[in-house]
Design a protein around this motif. Structure first.
Motif, PDB file in Angstrom:
ATOM      1  N   ALA A  51     -65.260   9.560   1.937  1.00  0.00           N
ATOM      2  CA  ALA A  51     -66.596  10.085   2.800  1.00  0.00           C
ATOM      3  C   ALA A  51     -67.741   9.894   2.321  1.00  0.00           C
ATOM      4  O   ALA A  51     -68.700   8.851   2.628  1.00  0.00           O
ATOM      5  N   VAL A  52     -67.831   9.453   0.890  1.00  0.00           N
ATOM      6  CA  VAL A  52     -69.007   8.275   0.231  1.00  0.00           C
ATOM      7  C   VAL A  52     -69.625   6.839   1.132  1.00  0.00           C
ATOM      8  O   VAL A  52     -70.249   6.473   1.073  1.00  0.00           O
ATOM      9  N   TRP A  53     -67.612   6.346   0.938  1.00  0.00           N
ATOM     10  CA  TRP A  53     -67.496   4.847   1.477  1.00  0.00           C
ATOM     11  C   TRP A  53     -68.570   5.145   2.894  1.00  0.00           C
ATOM     12  O   TRP A  53     -69.303   3.824   3.645  1.00  0.00           O
ATOM     13  N   LEU A  54     -67.975   5.841   3.771  1.00  0.00           N
ATOM     14  CA  LEU A  54     -68.416   6.372   5.325  1.00  0.00           C
ATOM     15  C   LEU A  54     -69.536   6.449   5.268  1.00  0.00           C
ATOM     16  O   LEU A  54     -70.774   5.633   6.062  1.00  0.00           O
ATOM     17  N   ALA A  55     -70.118   6.762   4.213  1.00  0.00           N
ATOM     18  CA  ALA A  55     -71.851   7.291   4.385  1.00  0.00           C
ATOM     19  C   ALA A  55     -72.693   6.407   3.908  1.00  0.00           C
ATOM     20  O   ALA A  55     -73.728   5.811   4.161  1.00  0.00           O
ATOM     21  N   PHE A  56     -72.307   5.603   3.578  1.00  0.00           N
ATOM     22  CA  PHE A  56     -72.616   3.507   2.468  1.00  0.00           C
ATOM     23  C   PHE A  56     -72.717   2.954   3.459  1.00  0.00           C
ATOM     24  O   PHE A  56     -73.561   2.175   3.398  1.00  0.00           O
ATOM     25  N   ARG A  57     -71.348   2.586   4.258  1.00  0.00           N
ATOM     26  CA  ARG A  57     -71.428   2.013   5.106  1.00  0.00           C
ATOM     27  C   ARG A  57     -72.344   2.166   6.100  1.00  0.00           C
ATOM     28  O   ARG A  57     -73.012   1.467   7.508  1.00  0.00           O
ATOM     29  N   GLN A  58     -72.463   3.521   6.731  1.00  0.00           N
ATOM     30  CA  GLN A  58     -72.984   3.383   8.084  1.00  0.00           C
ATOM     31  C   GLN A  58     -74.522   3.605   7.475  1.00  0.00           C
ATOM     32  O   GLN A  58     -75.415   3.371   8.540  1.00  0.00           O
ATOM     33  N   ALA A  59     -75.403   3.831   6.655  1.00  0.00           N
ATOM     34  CA  ALA A  59     -76.373   3.311   5.858  1.00  0.00           C
ATOM     35  C   ALA A  59     -76.254   1.979   5.758  1.00  0.00           C
ATOM     36  O   ALA A  59     -77.950   1.850   6.385  1.00  0.00           O
ATOM     37  N   ASN A  60     -75.808   1.520   4.941  1.00  0.00           N
ATOM     38  CA  ASN A  60     -75.821   0.109   5.839  1.00  0.00           C
ATOM     39  C   ASN A  60     -76.358  -0.251   6.592  1.00  0.00           C
ATOM     40  O   ASN A  60     -76.868  -1.333   7.329  1.00  0.00           O
ATOM     41  N   ALA A  61     -75.527  -0.214   8.057  1.00  0.00           N
ATOM     42  CA  ALA A  61     -75.502  -0.724   9.169  1.00  0.00           C
ATOM     43  C   ALA A  61     -76.899  -0.041   9.685  1.00  0.00           C
ATOM     44  O   ALA A  61     -77.893  -1.235  10.182  1.00  0.00           O
ATOM     45  N   ARG A  62     -77.638   0.853   9.484  1.00  0.00           N
ATOM     46  CA  ARG A  62     -79.074   1.342   9.937  1.00  0.00           C
ATOM     47  C   ARG A  62     -79.782   0.361   9.639  1.00  0.00           C
ATOM     48  O   ARG A  62     -80.803  -0.181   9.940  1.00  0.00           O
TER      49      ARG A  62
END
Length: 82
Positions: A29-40
């Protein structure tokens, strides 16, 4: 670059992404949030750093793909535990 500041260049965005990189063994879940924040973040940078517009869009797409992979892994883990 200050962590609270919005990135103005692609280089700033790369530095921020590196600074907030989770530990390799971090929860999915931490990795998912990291990737999504980076995309934005990269999408926003594409609008600001016009000299690196296409490269920033590439990185936004890359992060979205990686987020999709992590999301699929999370879903796979849920299916196995049921």
């Amino acid at each position: 670059m200050a962590k609270s500041a919005e990135p103005r260049t692609l280089r700033d965005a790369h530095e921020i992404a590196t600074e907030r990189l989770p530990a390799p063994d971090a929860n999915l879940a931490v990795w998912l949030a990291f990737r999504q924040a980076n995309a934005r973040m990269y999408e926003k940078v594409a609008d600001v750093d016009r000299g690196h517009h296409h490269e920033a869009l590439y990185w936004a797409g890359y992060e979205r793909r990686k987020a999709g992979e992590v999301s699929a892994e999370i879903q796979g883990s849920k299916a196995k535990s049921e």
